[in-house]
Design an enzyme around this catalytic site. Structure first.
Site, PDB file in Angstrom:
ATOM      1  N   GLY A   1      40.708  37.058  43.935  1.00 19.75           N
ATOM      2  CA  GLY A   1      42.161  37.126  44.002  1.00 19.75           C
ATOM      3  C   GLY A   1      42.789  37.672  42.734  1.00 19.75           C
TER       4      GLY A   1
ATOM      5  CB  SER B   1      38.647  34.534  54.666  1.00 20.38           C
ATOM      6  OG  SER B   1      37.660  34.249  53.695  1.00 20.38           O
ATOM      7  CG  ASN B   2      36.796  37.348  50.200  1.00 17.88           C
ATOM      8  OD1 ASN B   2      35.663  37.773  50.142  1.00 17.88           O
ATOM      9  ND2 ASN B   2      37.077  36.056  50.087  1.00 17.88           N
ATOM     10  CG  LEU B   3      39.183  41.945  53.671  1.00 19.78           C
ATOM     11  CD1 LEU B   3      38.910  42.766  54.918  1.00 19.78           C
ATOM     12  CD2 LEU B   3      38.731  42.708  52.433  1.00 19.78           C
TER      13      LEU B   3
ATOM     14  NE  ARG C   1      42.326  34.776  47.964  1.00 15.64           N
ATOM     15  CZ  ARG C   1      41.508  34.644  48.997  1.00 15.64           C
ATOM     16  NH1 ARG C   1      41.850  35.084  50.176  1.00 15.64           N
ATOM     17  NH2 ARG C   1      40.331  34.076  48.860  1.00 15.64           N
TER      18      ARG C   1
ATOM     19  CE  LYS D   1      34.546  38.164  47.087  1.00 18.84           C
ATOM     20  NZ  LYS D   1      35.321  36.983  46.651  1.00 18.84           N
TER      21      LYS D   1
ATOM     22  CG  ASP E   1      37.160  30.180  42.900  1.00 21.50           C
ATOM     23  OD1 ASP E   1      36.196  29.947  42.141  1.00 21.50           O
ATOM     24  OD2 ASP E   1      37.028  30.495  44.093  1.00 21.50           O
ATOM     25  CG  ASN E   2      34.129  27.196  39.642  1.00 26.92           C
ATOM     26  OD1 ASN E   2      33.574  26.650  38.685  1.00 26.92           O
ATOM     27  ND2 ASN E   2      33.863  28.435  40.015  1.00 26.92           N
TER      28      ASN E   2
ATOM     29  CB  CYS F   1      42.441  29.344  46.504  1.00 26.77           C
ATOM     30  SG  CYS F   1      43.560  29.440  45.108  1.00 26.77           S
TER      31      CYS F   1
ATOM     32  CB  CYS G   1      36.535  17.429  54.740  1.00 29.17           C
ATOM     33  SG  CYS G   1      35.207  17.665  53.547  1.00 29.17           S
TER      34      CYS G   1
END
Ligand code: ZN
Length: 425
Positions: A75, A103-105, A107, A120, A164-165, A226, A383
């Site tokens: 992102g 699901s990345n596209l 953003r 990537k 992101d972590n 995210c 979950c």
């Protein structure tokens, strides 16, 4: 052109003088020495930079000589990489081990539909070559860890962090500090973004690091990622471009970078706020008596799950294939249990395990869920990935639900292993 400053090492006082004669001045030393010269192609390409007095030929030559490592081509990394490349940063490193997912596209604009399934880092490299073929791209297609992080960072002038972590973020902060490299940090969640520059070893001194701002990671499971909480795609561009902005300022020595300042952006209110961040004299890393003097075990430090959750899940975790079998038996009437999805309602709308009921995790933490659950049959929790359900399992075990179990890998594993017809997120 005609400027030969990059041929031999230039004494700092000369660099300062160079800036004193330009219209915009700065108190900061540029991070990078200028390259010897720009080619005709480069002059044509970067002309809109060259006519800004503060940047000029000298600034553009510094960008040409600069080596910037971007961590993550996701992102934040997507806009950061594209703009660093377009700006003419001469060497760009990409540290990314993941592959492009559909699901990345929403953003991650550096990747396209035809890149789905590709590494990537490779996809990003191809996009950069299209944006600017005049620069070098170094691909680090591997997961950053304690064994490779210092070796990968070494030689770069600056780190732009798009991770992101929390475990990686602390590792990046510490490694950048040990190598005395400035670290441009950004973070995004839903409609909120933050950015700062962490550079305790800056020549001006007294600047904070990430640990000064966040001495401890949040309790496991308290801050959704995210992937769990969502992010407005365009927020990545807002924060990623701030990170590039800061990188360019540091590399060329213009303006006042976010060293010792935290930028907070609220996309819904359309509000930017800047807060001062002071160095913490007790910081474990950059304080007066540091306790972190080398890389530590960051996974343990940040804890994927809390100790309570790990204890509860030990011996009480089933696989999605076991669950599939159990659901079949429940349909046939030979077994009874209640399957509880502890995610949020909007996640439940995207995908679900058939036959589950939704009771969000918050209801477990405030105790309300306990009254809704049957005492006469086993409870199975799940979950998205198994972290939140393990936290809820700890609550249930503590309340006497001895035979409760949770599903390892959650609905994400269900979709990938049992029912690929459902979307993942
Ligand atoms: Zn610190």
């Amino acid at each position: 052109m005609g400027d030969v400053a990059g041929v031999a090492p230039v004494p700092p006082q000369i660099l300062q003088e160079e800036y004193d004669v330009s219209e915009g001045t700065t108190a900061r030393e540029p991070l990078v020495e200028p390259a010897a010269e720009l080619t005709i192609d480069e002059v044509r390409r970067y002309s809109r930079h060259l006519i800004i007095p503060d940047v000029g030929m000298s600034g553009q030559k510094r960008l040409k000589n600069a080596k910037v490592l971007v961590i993550g081509a996701g992102g934040l990394g997507s806009p950061a990489l594209l703009y660093l490349a377009a700006a003419g940063v001469g060497t760009i490193g990409i540290a990314e081990f993941d592959e492009v997912d559909e699901s990345n596209l929403q953003r991650q604009v550096i990747h396209g539909q035809s890149d789905v399934g590709r590494p990537k880092a490779e996809s990003a490299k191809d996009s950069i070559a299209e944006v600017n073929p005049l620069i070098d791209v170094v691909v680090h297609n591997e997961r950053l860890d304690n064994d490779n992080v210092l070796g990968i960072f070494e030689g770069y002038d600056l780190i732009v962090d798009g991770t992101d972590n929390f475990a990686t973020r602390y590792m990046v902060n510490d490694a950048a500090y040990f190598l005395k490299i400035p670290y441009v940090w950004g973070s995004i969640y839903r409609f909120d973004g933050q950015a700062s520059v962490f550079w305790p070893t800056a020549p001006e001194g007294d600047a904070p690091c990430y640990r000064c701002l966040y001495p401890e990671p949040p309790p496991p499971g308290m801050v959704p990622s995210c992937a769990e909480g969502g992010v407005l795609g365009v927020l990545c561009a807002s924060i990623g471009s701030i990170q590039v902005n800061e990188a360019i300022k540091l590399l060329t020595g213009i303006g006042e970078p976010l060293v010792g300042q935290l930028m907070i952006y609220d996309a819904l209110e359309m509000e930017y706020r800047k807060l001062k961040v002071r160095k913490d004299p007790n910081c474990a890393l950059c304080g007066e008596n540091p306790t972190v003097t080398g890389l530590i075990d960051y996974e343990t430090f940040c804890g994927a799950v809390s100790d309570e959750a790990a204890d509860a899940a030990a011996g009480a975790t089933i696989s999605v294939t076991q669950l599939e079998h159990m659901l079949k038996e429940r349909d046939e009437g030979t077994r009874d249990f209640v399957l509880v999805d502890v995610r949020e309602p909007n996640e439940y709308e995207i995908n679900k395990i058939p036959g589950s009921v939704l009771i969000p995790k918050g209801e477990f933490l405030n105790g309300n869920a306990l009254g809704e659950l049957p005492n006469d049959k086993p409870v199975v929790l799940h979950c998205k990935s198994g972290v939140r359900s393990a936290e809820c399992l700890a609550v249930l075990k503590g309340a006497g639900f001895a035979d409760a179990v949770h599903v390892g890998g959650g609905v994400a594993a269900w979709v990938s292993q049992v029912d690929p017809s459902q979307p993942s997120y």
